[in-house]
Write an enzyme that holds these catalytic residues in place. Sequence first.
Site, PDB file in Angstrom:
ATOM      1  N   GLY A 153      23.957 -39.677 -39.175  1.00  0.00           N
ATOM      2  CA  GLY A 153      23.286 -39.713 -37.887  1.00  0.00           C
ATOM      3  C   GLY A 153      22.902 -38.331 -37.412  1.00  0.00           C
ATOM      4  N   THR A 154      23.771 -37.352 -37.661  1.00  0.00           N
ATOM      5  CA  THR A 154      23.461 -35.969 -37.275  1.00  0.00           C
ATOM      6  C   THR A 154      22.234 -35.454 -38.023  1.00  0.00           C
ATOM      7  OG1 THR A 154      25.752 -35.442 -36.703  1.00  0.00           O
ATOM      8  CG2 THR A 154      24.335 -33.600 -37.326  1.00  0.00           C
ATOM      9  N   GLN A 169      25.508 -45.085 -30.497  1.00  0.00           N
ATOM     10  CA  GLN A 169      26.590 -45.880 -29.919  1.00  0.00           C
ATOM     11  C   GLN A 169      26.182 -47.311 -29.587  1.00  0.00           C
ATOM     12  OE1 GLN A 169      29.770 -45.365 -29.625  1.00  0.00           O
ATOM     13  NE2 GLN A 169      29.736 -43.270 -30.377  1.00  0.00           N
ATOM     14  N   SER A 214      23.565 -44.147 -36.595  1.00  0.00           N
ATOM     15  CA  SER A 214      24.525 -43.809 -37.644  1.00  0.00           C
ATOM     16  C   SER A 214      25.337 -45.045 -38.002  1.00  0.00           C
ATOM     17  CB  SER A 214      25.452 -42.694 -37.157  1.00  0.00           C
ATOM     18  OG  SER A 214      26.302 -42.255 -38.176  1.00  0.00           O
ATOM     19  N   ALA A 215      25.397 -45.371 -39.296  1.00  0.00           N
ATOM     20  CA  ALA A 215      25.982 -46.637 -39.739  1.00  0.00           C
ATOM     21  C   ALA A 215      27.467 -46.754 -39.442  1.00  0.00           C
ATOM     22  CB  ALA A 215      25.744 -46.819 -41.241  1.00  0.00           C
ATOM     23  N   HIS A 216      28.217 -45.653 -39.514  1.00  0.00           N
ATOM     24  CA  HIS A 216      29.664 -45.786 -39.332  1.00  0.00           C
ATOM     25  C   HIS A 216      30.043 -46.099 -37.890  1.00  0.00           C
ATOM     26  CE1 HIS A 216      29.294 -41.553 -38.078  1.00  0.00           C
ATOM     27  NE2 HIS A 216      30.460 -41.686 -37.494  1.00  0.00           N
ATOM     28  N   CYS A 255      42.405 -29.909 -23.524  1.00  0.00           N
ATOM     29  CA  CYS A 255      43.750 -29.742 -24.075  1.00  0.00           C
ATOM     30  C   CYS A 255      43.851 -30.274 -25.506  1.00  0.00           C
ATOM     31  CB  CYS A 255      44.773 -30.477 -23.205  1.00  0.00           C
ATOM     32  SG  CYS A 255      44.805 -29.915 -21.503  1.00  0.00           S
TER      33      CYS A 255
END
Length: 460
Positions: A69-70, A177, A194-196, A320
Amino acid sequence: MPYFDAASAAPLHPVARQALLAALDEGWADPARLYREGRRARLLLDAAREAAAEAVGCRPDELVFTSSGTAAVHAGIAGALSGRRRVGRRLAHSAVEHSSVLHAAAAHEAAGGSVTEVPVGRSGAVDPAAYGEALRADTALACLQSANHEVGTEQPVAEVAALCAEAGTPLLIDAAQSLGWGPVPAGWSLLTASAHKWGGPAGVGLLAVRKGVRFAPPGPAGERESGRAPGFENLPAIVAAAASLRAVRDEAAAEAVRLRALVDRIRTVVAERVPDVEVVGDPERRLPHLVTFSCLYVDGETLLHELDRREFSVSSGSSCTSSTLTPSHVLKAMGVLSEGNVRVSLPPGTAGADVDRFLEVLPAVVADVRERLGAPVAAPRPAATAAPLVVDALGRRCPVPVIELAKVIGEVPVGATVTVLADDEAARLDIPAWCEMRGQEYVGEERADRGSAHVVRRLS
């Protein structure tokens, strides 16, 4: 062990596993070759492209497969900016885009381009009118995610797309998403995914570019995927990605209703059972499976470790838990609390019993972490002095500066101020957010010899 981090990577869908194994046997050859094995591989690739294009809502020849996807985002932004360089070199995007968009924008700016960042409200959504005002004559491309990856807020895609069309600016939608839950509203010019994120295998991205959009693929030209995604196609993974996208779409309507009810329960019960908590994101216009909340006086890293010890896998946007020690750019842009942040994103099939157990465990875990940090548990003491009060929290990470502020706010009269000295980047976000939650006034930030001086006025 309940896995509640589907927004990062959804578990592999059974259909994806079946398709992947089958394609390993049938789709190993080069789909560009004319012999029998190549033709068989080409048929599999064409069928996968048609299935993915149907889910996206575009023509098969408008869609290519990328390595992630990136990679799709970077190729889409670079290609559109290059193709429209005669129009101008300005890129517009919302302040809460995925880091892949922000990195592409930073590279564009470093190369001499211009970037306009559109702010968001406390829900995480852009104001369409503000986005429209950000579009200028030299804006070559606009970017907007369909739904936010950290808080689940859905963006007004249709409204922004209409404004972009009126301005003659192509709109790139990052649908990573949301694509598994349904199609993106019409009007976009480019789309990535993105497939994952929907239960397909990792290493497969989608890039759709509408016909008529000026597009110049970046880098050396390639022979595959219309020259927009160089390298040999990972055909088995592509077949599995397309098959699983079709499968999750078939299940999406019913599963969305079920998961939305579970998320509604989390939103309600967390606010009831955990003191000093802020549930963030739009309560209505949001993804059905995702909820994010932030807990005052909590170290996010410790909180996630404690939940993991109790067999709950969740994520966080808290500084954090970040190697950079900077707060989430999404939470910062929204102006909400970042400390003690927890993102729960339920994968399809999540059992209600697992959610109930999470809600039983969470309050005690938060209380335990707060106790270790010495967070206040009682009401502030009555005002005792009118002398200026300074809290030195230099060199101390979040949430300590806010904890120390909460301990002493009752020591000053109503109308007097407390100054918190802090050099933790998260303090710039968390102290104003604490004031918003507790009904106090954040006067502002002043320069100090070290770090910053955050001035808070007691109102009640």
